[in-house]
Design a protein around this motif. Structure first.
Motif, PDB file in Angstrom:
ATOM      1  N   ILE A  94       0.765  -1.260   0.061  1.00 53.93           N
ATOM      2  CA  ILE A  94       0.174  -0.072  -0.032  1.00 53.93           C
ATOM      3  C   ILE A  94       0.805   1.131   0.163  1.00 53.93           C
ATOM      4  O   ILE A  94       1.302   1.517   1.013  1.00 53.93           O
ATOM      5  CB  ILE A  94      -0.814   0.181   1.434  1.00 53.93           C
ATOM      6  CG1 ILE A  94      -1.575  -1.421   1.322  1.00 53.93           C
ATOM      7  CG2 ILE A  94      -1.876   1.232   1.105  1.00 53.93           C
ATOM      8  CD1 ILE A  94      -2.640  -1.738   0.458  1.00 53.93           C
ATOM      9  N   LEU A  95       1.046   1.836  -1.164  1.00 59.20           N
ATOM     10  CA  LEU A  95       2.026   2.748  -1.422  1.00 59.20           C
ATOM     11  C   LEU A  95       1.530   4.124  -1.040  1.00 59.20           C
ATOM     12  O   LEU A  95       0.382   4.862  -1.307  1.00 59.20           O
ATOM     13  CB  LEU A  95       2.745   2.813  -2.875  1.00 59.20           C
ATOM     14  CG  LEU A  95       3.378   1.494  -3.087  1.00 59.20           C
ATOM     15  CD1 LEU A  95       3.664   1.332  -4.514  1.00 59.20           C
ATOM     16  CD2 LEU A  95       4.896   1.856  -2.688  1.00 59.20           C
ATOM     17  N   PRO A  96       2.412   5.112  -0.451  1.00 64.48           N
ATOM     18  CA  PRO A  96       2.062   6.238   0.014  1.00 64.48           C
ATOM     19  C   PRO A  96       2.007   7.465  -1.336  1.00 64.48           C
ATOM     20  O   PRO A  96       1.255   8.417  -1.193  1.00 64.48           O
ATOM     21  CB  PRO A  96       2.943   6.853   0.823  1.00 64.48           C
ATOM     22  CG  PRO A  96       4.176   6.263   0.501  1.00 64.48           C
ATOM     23  CD  PRO A  96       3.701   4.808   0.028  1.00 64.48           C
ATOM     24  N   ASP A  97       2.743   7.171  -2.108  1.00 67.90           N
ATOM     25  CA  ASP A  97       2.873   8.233  -3.138  1.00 67.90           C
ATOM     26  C   ASP A  97       1.940   8.164  -4.373  1.00 67.90           C
ATOM     27  O   ASP A  97       1.076   6.961  -4.222  1.00 67.90           O
ATOM     28  CB  ASP A  97       4.323   8.303  -3.644  1.00 67.90           C
ATOM     29  CG  ASP A  97       5.390   8.719  -2.645  1.00 67.90           C
ATOM     30  OD1 ASP A  97       5.026   9.355  -1.920  1.00 67.90           O
ATOM     31  OD2 ASP A  97       6.324   8.171  -2.764  1.00 67.90           O
ATOM     32  N   PRO A 132       0.967  -3.459  -6.217  1.00 63.63           N
ATOM     33  CA  PRO A 132       1.244  -2.283  -5.661  1.00 63.63           C
ATOM     34  C   PRO A 132      -0.066  -1.394  -5.630  1.00 63.63           C
ATOM     35  O   PRO A 132      -0.724  -1.152  -6.792  1.00 63.63           O
ATOM     36  CB  PRO A 132       2.338  -1.439  -6.640  1.00 63.63           C
ATOM     37  CG  PRO A 132       2.081  -2.235  -7.945  1.00 63.63           C
ATOM     38  CD  PRO A 132       1.663  -3.517  -7.629  1.00 63.63           C
ATOM     39  N   ILE A 133      -0.759  -1.061  -4.749  1.00 68.48           N
ATOM     40  CA  ILE A 133      -2.010  -0.275  -4.550  1.00 68.48           C
ATOM     41  C   ILE A 133      -1.300   1.118  -4.226  1.00 68.48           C
ATOM     42  O   ILE A 133      -0.640   1.599  -3.317  1.00 68.48           O
ATOM     43  CB  ILE A 133      -2.671  -0.873  -3.326  1.00 68.48           C
ATOM     44  CG1 ILE A 133      -3.127  -2.250  -3.264  1.00 68.48           C
ATOM     45  CG2 ILE A 133      -4.005   0.177  -3.059  1.00 68.48           C
ATOM     46  CD1 ILE A 133      -4.222  -2.499  -4.561  1.00 68.48           C
ATOM     47  N   ILE A 134      -1.761   2.123  -5.245  1.00 65.30           N
ATOM     48  CA  ILE A 134      -1.102   3.106  -5.298  1.00 65.30           C
ATOM     49  C   ILE A 134      -2.212   4.315  -4.723  1.00 65.30           C
ATOM     50  O   ILE A 134      -3.124   4.522  -5.318  1.00 65.30           O
ATOM     51  CB  ILE A 134      -0.719   3.767  -6.882  1.00 65.30           C
ATOM     52  CG1 ILE A 134       0.382   2.597  -7.207  1.00 65.30           C
ATOM     53  CG2 ILE A 134      -0.139   5.255  -6.598  1.00 65.30           C
ATOM     54  CD1 ILE A 134       0.747   2.982  -8.661  1.00 65.30           C
ATOM     55  N   THR A 135      -1.837   5.016  -3.434  1.00 64.16           N
ATOM     56  CA  THR A 135      -2.674   5.668  -2.977  1.00 64.16           C
ATOM     57  C   THR A 135      -2.736   7.147  -3.112  1.00 64.16           C
ATOM     58  O   THR A 135      -3.751   8.024  -2.938  1.00 64.16           O
ATOM     59  CB  THR A 135      -2.941   5.427  -1.257  1.00 64.16           C
ATOM     60  OG1 THR A 135      -1.926   6.014  -0.680  1.00 64.16           O
ATOM     61  CG2 THR A 135      -2.993   3.919  -0.972  1.00 64.16           C
ATOM     62  N   GLY A 136      -1.588   7.582  -3.197  1.00 63.09           N
ATOM     63  CA  GLY A 136      -1.354   9.023  -3.210  1.00 63.09           C
ATOM     64  C   GLY A 136      -1.908   9.830  -2.084  1.00 63.09           C
ATOM     65  O   GLY A 136      -2.320  11.153  -2.176  1.00 63.09           O
TER      66      GLY A 136
END
Lengths: 162, 162, 162, 162
Positions: free
Chosen positions: A64-67, A80-84
């Motif tokens: 669970i990615l922060p960017d 990769p789960i891209i959260t932004g």
């Protein structure tokens, strides 16, 4: 539980060799059980080590990615789960995990432990001495103790005037 | 700092009279300084008491609400920010505050302390004995300590089989 | 409604003089009514113009910022809410506003219109020809039309192979 | 691209048989290509149909859920990502997908199309007549057109007085 369990492995981005080794071994054991490993997804510290441990032994890994891009993701993350959303993604980490294991880390890891407990998720601390984890921030001059509202105001004034 | 400082006041939704009184006094003092008070916005515990303290003395109050409506907001909040994001709003609380004061509370408050420190925001603990705050979750059987990855796996199996 | 109404003003970060002038006038009129103006908070386009219009006439302005600092905020924002959540903050913009006015903009503004409608918030389009707003993305080669699932797959393959 | 592509399939929670059939066929074709299917995860409409299409043909499915539990998730979702963030999860849907396919839907789907374009993600509309999609909201009395700031204010007053 009919779905495959998802085990969250949290921990710092910069850790000692012993903690990284524990995270690798934990990832391996999670894969051997047939469980899915979830972590914060970055190519650093506990995240990278635990994902590598799982991938080296045939596991499935979710990060669970922060960017808002994949940049900086661990090579050992399958999905990769891209959260932004920066640290708000820590909430997703804990809500999505059936059980959370917290390896040593800093304030980000502490927030995940607290958010997990807030959501009634079981948390296992792996060699993580929680009671002293906040101490480093007191030593850095970021965390203060105050006995009264009046004393708080004095401390706030001192901080704002810096 | 050219803007009016925003002081975050965090703390539990269910607290003892002494803590509520401290939160009320803190809100009053924040208002007297001309600062803006920010909290989690709900009509409960530290949130309600600190907002009332500020409003009774002419202050401006902002509440960052977890739900997707105003339902459950404190009557003492001037500006309800409606996030619909649950505990992810805790990140906004800490990023928006120039200084965070944490009154006693549970895991939600602990997450706000940790998220503030993660974002390099100064945190002042008002009568909040941080070192024992996690202990209640251990007693509830939600928080476990584990010395090895192998022991973690045994604990996870026990949890999943419940 | 017992609270002061919060009027959201959405729109592009890069707009023509006429649209910026309309946003400024709208901000002024919102302030004159005694309402609070809320926008995306950045020092650009409709956000900056509408906040300036309100501030020049004694209004109160709230900016819901996408980044994790105040950097890039409009000078005409009284209360910067720092989300660190990128475009996810668009949800907060629409949930917090009692009515949303959408001035001309691109995909970000379109998302705010859609999110407002999803949340049953009234939306007023100020000189914004919605029906052609998506057209620019088709011309840029980002937006495609497809009649069948099979045709979709062909288009996805072409995109992935670029 | 070295990772397995993730294809997002968006669309309404309540759709006609033809649209559901298209979503099912699209899910099947995505699975046959060996791609991962991602959607909003709920047991409804396009989400349920596309996930079933993929699962019936050996695919892997990810659901990004709006609530803070798995309740209401489609039975055809392998990996439920639980966000607790309501519609803010729509941002995650679009950031995580390499390509977004939008089947017919309402404002939620429109927000996902707009958020995808905002993030420079390619969007394919499958039988979705975008130009008329907002029209239903005008007919419901939620969406208004206004030529001037002065006219906006009159419309806002009418809305607030309801």
């Amino acid at each position: 539980m009919k779905r495959v369990p998802i085990i969250g492995v949290m921990g710092g981005g910069s850790v000692c060799a012993e903690d990284a080794d524990n995270a690798y071994r934990l990832g391996r054991l999670i894969a051997k059980e047939g469980w899915i490993l979830l972590n914060g997804g970055r190519k650093a510290g506990i995240m990278d080590a635990s994902a590598k441990g799982a991938k080296d032994h045939g596991g499935l890994t979710i990060g669970i990615l922060p960017d808002d891009t994949c940049h900086g993701a661990s090579d050992y993350i399958d999905i990769p789960i891209i959260t932004g959303m920066g640290n708000a993604r820590n909430c997703i980490n804990t809500l999505t995990s059936d059980v959370v294991v917290a390896c040593p880390g800093g304030a980000g890891t502490l927030s995940e432990i607290a958010l997990a407990l807030k959501n009634n998720k079981p948390v296992i601390l792996l060699n993580f001495p929680l009671n002293t984890a906040f101490e480093r921030y007191r030593q850095q001059g970021l965390l203060f103790f105050s006995p009264t509202p009046e004393d708080c105001i004095e401390k706030i004034k001192a901080i704002l005037s810096q």
